[in-house]
Design an enzyme around this catalytic site. Structure first.
Site, mmCIF file in Angstrom:
data_model
loop_
_atom_site.group_PDB
_atom_site.id
_atom_site.type_symbol
_atom_site.label_atom_id
_atom_site.label_comp_id
_atom_site.label_asym_id
_atom_site.label_seq_id
_atom_site.Cartn_x
_atom_site.Cartn_y
_atom_site.Cartn_z
ATOM 1 N N CYS A 112 -2.610 3.437 -5.339
ATOM 2 C CA CYS A 112 -1.372 3.831 -6.021
ATOM 3 C C CYS A 112 -1.386 3.421 -7.485
ATOM 4 O O CYS A 112 -0.812 4.111 -8.338
ATOM 5 C CB CYS A 112 -0.170 3.193 -5.338
ATOM 6 S SG CYS A 112 -0.102 3.397 -3.546
ATOM 7 N N CYS A 172 2.891 2.215 -6.839
ATOM 8 C CA CYS A 172 3.265 1.901 -5.465
ATOM 9 C C CYS A 172 4.777 1.704 -5.344
ATOM 10 O O CYS A 172 5.471 1.409 -6.320
ATOM 11 C CB CYS A 172 2.515 0.655 -4.993
ATOM 12 S SG CYS A 172 2.530 0.442 -3.181
ATOM 13 N N ASP A 173 5.272 1.819 -4.125
ATOM 14 C CA ASP A 173 6.697 1.980 -3.832
ATOM 15 C C ASP A 173 7.652 1.120 -4.659
ATOM 16 O O ASP A 173 8.534 1.619 -5.334
ATOM 17 C CB ASP A 173 6.961 1.667 -2.354
ATOM 18 C CG ASP A 173 6.269 2.641 -1.429
ATOM 19 O OD1 ASP A 173 5.530 3.510 -1.926
ATOM 20 O OD2 ASP A 173 6.449 2.534 -0.206
ATOM 21 N N CYS A 225 0.989 7.462 -2.108
ATOM 22 C CA CYS A 225 0.938 8.172 -0.823
ATOM 23 C C CYS A 225 1.532 9.575 -0.938
ATOM 24 O O CYS A 225 2.601 9.770 -1.511
ATOM 25 C CB CYS A 225 1.658 7.374 0.247
ATOM 26 S SG CYS A 225 0.941 5.733 0.498
ATOM 27 N N GLU A 235 8.839 -3.657 6.370
ATOM 28 C CA GLU A 235 8.848 -2.302 6.919
ATOM 29 C C GLU A 235 8.190 -2.301 8.296
ATOM 30 O O GLU A 235 7.154 -2.934 8.488
ATOM 31 C CB GLU A 235 8.096 -1.346 5.993
ATOM 32 C CG GLU A 235 8.805 -1.113 4.680
ATOM 33 C CD GLU A 235 8.065 -0.155 3.769
ATOM 34 O OE1 GLU A 235 8.675 0.297 2.789
ATOM 35 O OE2 GLU A 235 6.877 0.141 4.035
ATOM 36 N N SER A 285 9.057 2.290 6.518
ATOM 37 C CA SER A 285 8.268 2.984 5.522
ATOM 38 C C SER A 285 8.768 4.408 5.369
ATOM 39 O O SER A 285 9.319 5.002 6.311
ATOM 40 C CB SER A 285 6.798 2.998 5.960
ATOM 41 O OG SER A 285 6.061 3.958 5.245
#
Length: 567
Positions: free
Chosen positions: A54, A127-128, A199, A457, A483
């Site tokens: 990511c 990333c998230d 992702c 998560e 997630s």
């Protein structure tokens, strides 16, 4: 708008010139010159690590963006931030640091922007948690700035089908259920993620990048442009995003447009509409609540539920659907989807954006929704009707609310037998060991913001249920979260959480639980007198986090129903 008011200038006639001599001396040592002291000082947050695809290309993005900004008249101070990979930390104690990292990153950016008293800021993300974290400090201190997403990963390929990171998690469940062998699992592992980028499905990274574009805080199209080309070189589209981000920041500086002029309540309604229409991650609930709080925009879980009840589900994206972001990109990406929503009257076109133009003006040249494709459905005939994506439930088991991801599935009111686990690992072992059967309701508690600490998560147990073929017959409830890759009958963010004495702490093995979608409630079917006795006997578990980052977080963090923030 210049926050420094010329205090670093080399002109002795400027206020504070003498007092800032030491500052200029320090900066000359790192290659600043007289001319640089007359330029706007821009902070550039670069959350780079080679520990996750990511963010593996983010340093390259940062170097190129610094060059672009300095070529058009800014002077840049570059710094890094932490990055915790959800995919790598998933199912382990390391995942406790994932949501915590959102707060740490946001605080780090604040420290640097305020510590250097910069004129403006650009934050990169991948990333998230780096995505909401990249925006929170800009909102918090009403800075001039914007954020840029690193872009989505391309799909992997094996056995004639596309793969992504969730393929690996579901492969574990399929292997444990005897549906695939070890060699097939290894091939999935080796082919699922072919290069840099976040992702690929409508998981949390793509969801939040799209939401921030709809919020007006990133350049149009940046959230759906791919990270790299097929040869793993930075994509031409992403290089274009860099150039547009640089010029956009200078426009914001020239016009004095700060974040809170853009991040209004109507702008948050636009972000929510897009998330629900795309079929985005439940984590968007948590992150948009947190960002709204930083921007001083009043937004509640109940208000979210009421507003989004009118939004149809249009996106046919993984984890519940068929497609990835690279399938949307050639159709016109996020601008195409927003133009369609705007035409249907579902977006506020008059909201100001970082371009200095309104949302409607930005979308005027976007392509129309193409015919003959099933990646994004039209509002007139949606993938699923309004009110059938993310739903907020309340009730005796969740007085402050919880979040269900329906994703268009025809879920019915369900009653089941509680199977109670005190942590994620225990539940996963029970699922992999074949101890969970159809009709069970798996309860995983003490995984909330305080109880975890860190609100892990539950992708590993949820993916194991899907891989074992139980995804439509077993529900999973938790005060943790899920997630963006999760699908099935999953309810998270249950508030108040177990650690603070929420009703989830009182559930016992064998209790009956009802998920009532008609009344949108989650109820524990136990007599009040019995619950009162259990409440009297209950004691909060002693936290294992006694010092360090997790202990600080547990002391400061708010309920998931208000975004699990520490500020």
């Amino acid at each position: 708008m210049k926050r420094r008011s010329g205090t670093l200038t080399g002109d002795p006639g400027q206020a504070n010139w003498v007092e800032r001599t030491a500052a200029r001396t320090m900066l000359r040592a790192v290659r600043f010159n007289d001319e640089d002291f007359t330029k706007p000082l821009v902070a550039l947050a670069v959350p780079y690590t080679n520990g996750t695809p990511c963010n593996d290309h983010i340093r390259t993005l940062g170097d190129l963006l610094q060059a672009e900004l300095e070529a058009i008249g800014a002077k840049v101070i570059v710094f890094g931030t932490p990055v915790v990979s959800d995919g790598i930390s998933m199912g382990t104690e390391a995942m406790k640091y994932s949501l915590v990292s959102r707060e740490v990153i946001a605080d780090a950016i604040e420290v640097m922007t305020e510590g250097y008293q910069v004129d403006a800021v650009v934050t990169l993300s991948g990333c998230d948690k780096t995505i909401p974290a990249a925006l929170m400090p800009i909102a918090r201190n009403d800075l001039i700035g914007l954020t840029l997403y690193g872009g989505s990963i391309r799909p992997g390929h094996h056995g004639g089908r596309d793969l992504n990171i969730v393929s690996a998690f579901e492969g574990i469940g399929a292997y444990s259920a005897g549906k695939i062998d070890a060699e097939e699992l290894c091939q999935i592992e080796c082919h699922a993620c072919p290069g840099a980028g976040s992702c690929g499905g409508m998981y949390t990274a793509n969801t939040m990048a799209a939401a921030i574009e709809a919020l007006g805080m990133s350049v149009p199209g940046g959230s759906s442009n791919m990270a790299v080309e097929a040869d793993n070189q930075l994509s031409n589209d992403k290089q274009g995003d860099l150039r547009r981000t640089a010029t956009t920041l200078m426009t914001l500086l020239q016009r004095g447009i700060s974040a809170r002029q853009i991040m209004t309540h109507k702008a948050f309604e636009n972000a929510l509409t897009l998330v629900w229409a795309l079929g985005g991650s439940t984590n968007a609930v948590l992150h948009l609540l947190a960002i709204a709080r930083e921007a001083d925009v009043p937004l509640t879980l109940k208000e979210m539920a009421d507003f989004t009840a009118k939004v149809p589900l249009l996106g046919n994206f993984k984890p519940y659907g068929r497609y990835l972001m690279n399938d949307l990109h050639p159709l016109g990406g996020i601008p195409m989807v927003m133009k369609h929503l705007l035409g249907a009257g579902l977006l506020h076109g008059d909201c100001l954006t970082v371009t200095g133009k309104t949302l409607a003006e930005n979308l005027a040249s976007a392509p129309d929704l193409p015919a003959g494709q099933d990646v994004v459905f039209p509002v007139s005939s949606p993938y699923a009707a309004a009110g059938r994506h993310i739903r907020m439930l309340f009730g005796s088991l969740a007085p402050e609310g919880c979040v269900l991801k329906q994703s268009g599935k025809n879920l019915q009111t369900m009653r089941g037998t509680a199977r109670v686990f005190e942590r994620e690992e225990e539940a996963l072992q029970a699922i992999l060991g074949g101890k969970i059967t159809a009709g069970d309701i798996v309860v995983i508690r003490y995984e909330g913001p305080q109880g975890g600490p860190g609100m892990r998560e539950m992708l590993s147990p949820s993916a194991a249920l899907m891989g074992a073929g139980l995804g439509d017959r077993v529900a999973l409830l938790t005060d943790g979260r899920f997630s963006g890759g999760t699908h099935g009958i999953m309810i998270g963010h249950i508030s108040p959480e177990a650690q603070v004495g929420g009703a989830l702490a009182l559930v016992e093995e064998g209790d009956q639980i009802e998920i009532n979608l008609d009344s949108e409630t989650l109820n524990l079917l136990v007599e009040e007198a019995v619950l009162a006795q259990r409440r009297e006997d209950w004691q909060a578990p002693v936290s294992k986090a006694r010092r360090g980052v997790l202990a600080k977080y547990a002391r400061l963090v708010s309920s998931a129903s208000s975004g699990a923030v520490t500020s």
